[in-house]
Motif scaffolding. Structure first.
Motif, PDB file in Angstrom:
ATOM      1  N   GLN A 111      -5.708   5.665   7.069  1.00 39.74           N
ATOM      2  CA  GLN A 111      -6.701   4.772   7.305  1.00 39.74           C
ATOM      3  C   GLN A 111      -7.730   4.355   6.128  1.00 39.74           C
ATOM      4  O   GLN A 111      -8.005   5.367   5.523  1.00 39.74           O
ATOM      5  N   TRP A 112      -8.262   3.195   6.045  1.00 43.44           N
ATOM      6  CA  TRP A 112      -9.434   2.923   5.272  1.00 43.44           C
ATOM      7  C   TRP A 112     -10.761   3.584   5.617  1.00 43.44           C
ATOM      8  O   TRP A 112     -10.768   3.479   6.710  1.00 43.44           O
TER       9      TRP A 112
ATOM     10  N   GLY B  34     -14.647   0.301   3.091  1.00 43.27           N
ATOM     11  CA  GLY B  34     -14.053  -1.066   2.565  1.00 43.27           C
ATOM     12  C   GLY B  34     -15.085  -2.047   2.254  1.00 43.27           C
ATOM     13  O   GLY B  34     -16.122  -1.775   1.572  1.00 43.27           O
TER      14      GLY B  34
ATOM     15  N   GLN C 122      -3.242   3.803  -1.870  1.00 44.37           N
ATOM     16  CA  GLN C 122      -3.876   2.815  -2.875  1.00 44.37           C
ATOM     17  C   GLN C 122      -3.054   1.543  -2.588  1.00 44.37           C
ATOM     18  O   GLN C 122      -1.890   1.633  -2.356  1.00 44.37           O
TER      19      GLN C 122
ATOM     20  N   GLY D  80     -11.517  -0.003  -2.126  1.00 46.54           N
ATOM     21  CA  GLY D  80     -12.122   0.827  -0.955  1.00 46.54           C
ATOM     22  C   GLY D  80     -11.366   2.065  -1.195  1.00 46.54           C
ATOM     23  O   GLY D  80     -10.390   2.416  -1.943  1.00 46.54           O
ATOM     24  N   THR D  81     -11.729   2.977  -0.294  1.00 43.54           N
ATOM     25  CA  THR D  81     -11.369   4.346  -0.321  1.00 43.54           C
ATOM     26  C   THR D  81     -10.493   4.579   1.148  1.00 43.54           C
ATOM     27  O   THR D  81     -11.024   4.173   2.058  1.00 43.54           O
ATOM     28  N   ALA D  82      -9.248   5.113   0.803  1.00 40.67           N
ATOM     29  CA  ALA D  82      -8.387   5.437   2.155  1.00 40.67           C
ATOM     30  C   ALA D  82      -7.909   6.682   2.073  1.00 40.67           C
ATOM     31  O   ALA D  82      -7.711   7.423   0.857  1.00 40.67           O
TER      32      ALA D  82
ATOM     33  N   VAL E 142       0.751  -1.201  -0.023  1.00 39.62           N
ATOM     34  CA  VAL E 142      -0.182  -0.029   0.127  1.00 39.62           C
ATOM     35  C   VAL E 142       0.790   1.151   0.110  1.00 39.62           C
ATOM     36  O   VAL E 142       1.920   1.149   0.759  1.00 39.62           O
TER      37      VAL E 142
ATOM     38  N   ALA F 188     -10.817  -4.137   4.771  1.00 41.95           N
ATOM     39  CA  ALA F 188     -10.078  -3.333   3.728  1.00 41.95           C
ATOM     40  C   ALA F 188     -10.112  -3.965   2.491  1.00 41.95           C
ATOM     41  O   ALA F 188      -9.620  -5.213   2.559  1.00 41.95           O
TER      42      ALA F 188
ATOM     43  N   VAL G   6     -11.002  -1.874   8.256  1.00 45.65           N
ATOM     44  CA  VAL G   6     -11.072  -0.738   7.754  1.00 45.65           C
ATOM     45  C   VAL G   6     -10.572   0.212   8.934  1.00 45.65           C
ATOM     46  O   VAL G   6     -10.111   1.275   8.770  1.00 45.65           O
TER      47      VAL G   6
END
Length: 103
Positions: free
Chosen positions: A60-61, A64, A92, A80-82, A10, A76, A37
């Motif tokens: 942090q996510w 998720g 990402q 998903g979006t973090a 990540v 997660a 998440v």
């Protein structure tokens, strides 16, 4: 979408490496614990760290899996979006296991 685990790669948007601080040890994929998440990430090597402004130090996510939980919390996932805490930019997943999928 593939589930994230401790060994997933990540990155923050500035190429800093992000590692989960507390993966969930009771569920494993590819012999490594999964990431929920709510798990905070610590980021090292953000290219903004040499500037005088804020840089990515943690993330942090926030979105998720919606249908797959571990310990009562969503997992997660790659799609998903973090967010990075200080800068508000994203993180990402660039490499992850591909055998276990979640939606």
């Amino acid at each position: 979408m593939p589930v994230l685990h401790l060994g997933a790669t990540v990155l923050c948007m500035h190429a800093g490496s992000a590692l989960p601080t507390m993966p969930f040890p009771r569920v494993s994929v590819s012999a490594q614990p999964v990431v929920q998440v709510t798990t905070p990430y610590v980021i090292a090597g953000c290219s903004l760290s040499t500037s005088s402004g804020p840089f990515c130090a943690s993330g942090q996510w926030v979105i998720g899996a919606t249908r797959v939980l571990a310990g009562g919390l969503p997992l997660a996932i790659v799609g998903g979006t973090a967010l990075c805490i200080a800068t508000g930019t994203g993180m990402q997943a660039v490499a992850s296991q591909t055998r276990v999928l979640a939606t």
